[in-house]
Design a protein around this motif. Sequence first.
Motif, PDB file in Angstrom:
ATOM      1  N   TYR A  60       0.833  -1.205   0.000  1.00 58.57           N
ATOM      2  CA  TYR A  60       0.000   0.000   0.000  1.00 58.57           C
ATOM      3  C   TYR A  60       0.864   1.250   0.000  1.00 58.57           C
ATOM      4  N   LYS A  61       1.916   1.250   0.811  1.00 63.06           N
ATOM      5  CA  LYS A  61       2.802   2.411   0.885  1.00 63.06           C
ATOM      6  C   LYS A  61       3.500   2.651  -0.449  1.00 63.06           C
ATOM      7  N   ASP A  62       4.011   1.586  -1.071  1.00 63.39           N
ATOM      8  CA  ASP A  62       4.669   1.718  -2.364  1.00 63.39           C
ATOM      9  C   ASP A  62       3.709   2.257  -3.413  1.00 63.39           C
ATOM     10  N   HIS A  63       2.478   1.768  -3.394  1.00 63.64           N
ATOM     11  CA  HIS A  63       1.467   2.229  -4.354  1.00 63.64           C
ATOM     12  C   HIS A  63       1.150   3.708  -4.130  1.00 63.64           C
ATOM     13  N   GLU A  64       0.999   4.081  -2.860  1.00 67.69           N
ATOM     14  CA  GLU A  64       0.706   5.483  -2.539  1.00 67.69           C
ATOM     15  C   GLU A  64       1.884   6.378  -2.937  1.00 67.69           C
ATOM     16  N   ASP A  65       3.102   5.957  -2.666  1.00 70.21           N
ATOM     17  CA  ASP A  65       4.290   6.722  -3.048  1.00 70.21           C
ATOM     18  C   ASP A  65       4.376   6.899  -4.553  1.00 70.21           C
ATOM     19  N   ALA A  66       4.065   5.848  -5.302  1.00 73.48           N
ATOM     20  CA  ALA A  66       4.117   5.909  -6.770  1.00 73.48           C
ATOM     21  C   ALA A  66       3.073   6.897  -7.292  1.00 73.48           C
ATOM     22  N   ASN A  67       1.894   6.922  -6.678  1.00 74.12           N
ATOM     23  CA  ASN A  67       0.844   7.857  -7.110  1.00 74.12           C
ATOM     24  C   ASN A  67       1.193   9.290  -6.786  1.00 74.12           C
ATOM     25  N   GLU A  68       1.889   9.514  -5.671  1.00 79.18           N
ATOM     26  CA  GLU A  68       2.288  10.867  -5.286  1.00 79.18           C
ATOM     27  C   GLU A  68       3.372  11.409  -6.195  1.00 79.18           C
ATOM     28  N   SER A  69       4.218  10.551  -6.730  1.00 79.47           N
ATOM     29  CA  SER A  69       5.327  11.013  -7.557  1.00 79.47           C
ATOM     30  C   SER A  69       4.902  11.288  -9.006  1.00 79.47           C
ATOM     31  N   GLU A  70       3.697  10.910  -9.359  1.00 76.67           N
ATOM     32  CA  GLU A  70       3.233  11.146 -10.748  1.00 76.67           C
ATOM     33  C   GLU A  70       2.770  12.545 -10.959  1.00 76.67           C
TER      34      GLU A  70
END
Length: 80
Positions: free
Chosen positions: A70-80
């Motif tokens: 979940y954290k990795d997914h959230e981090d990836a969405n924030e960096s887009e």
Amino acid sequence: MVSKYFKKICCFYELEQNMNCWHCQEELIWGGDHDTEDNEEYDMVSNLSCPNCHCFVEVYHPSESLIKEYKDHEDANESE
């Protein structure tokens, strides 16, 4: 940055907040915690019950690997 989902989990387990029944809003009674078997996503389940309307609630605690996912997914969405 810690995910919002992770913060909610920590808040419930570390501060031992009470949970209320969704149906009648009565405070739920904790019945116990059990390790989950053959489940890679969740490592523990807590059971609670309502003394008023007799509803039964299970709360599944995510495993470290699911929290990381979940954290990795959230981090990836924030960096887009």
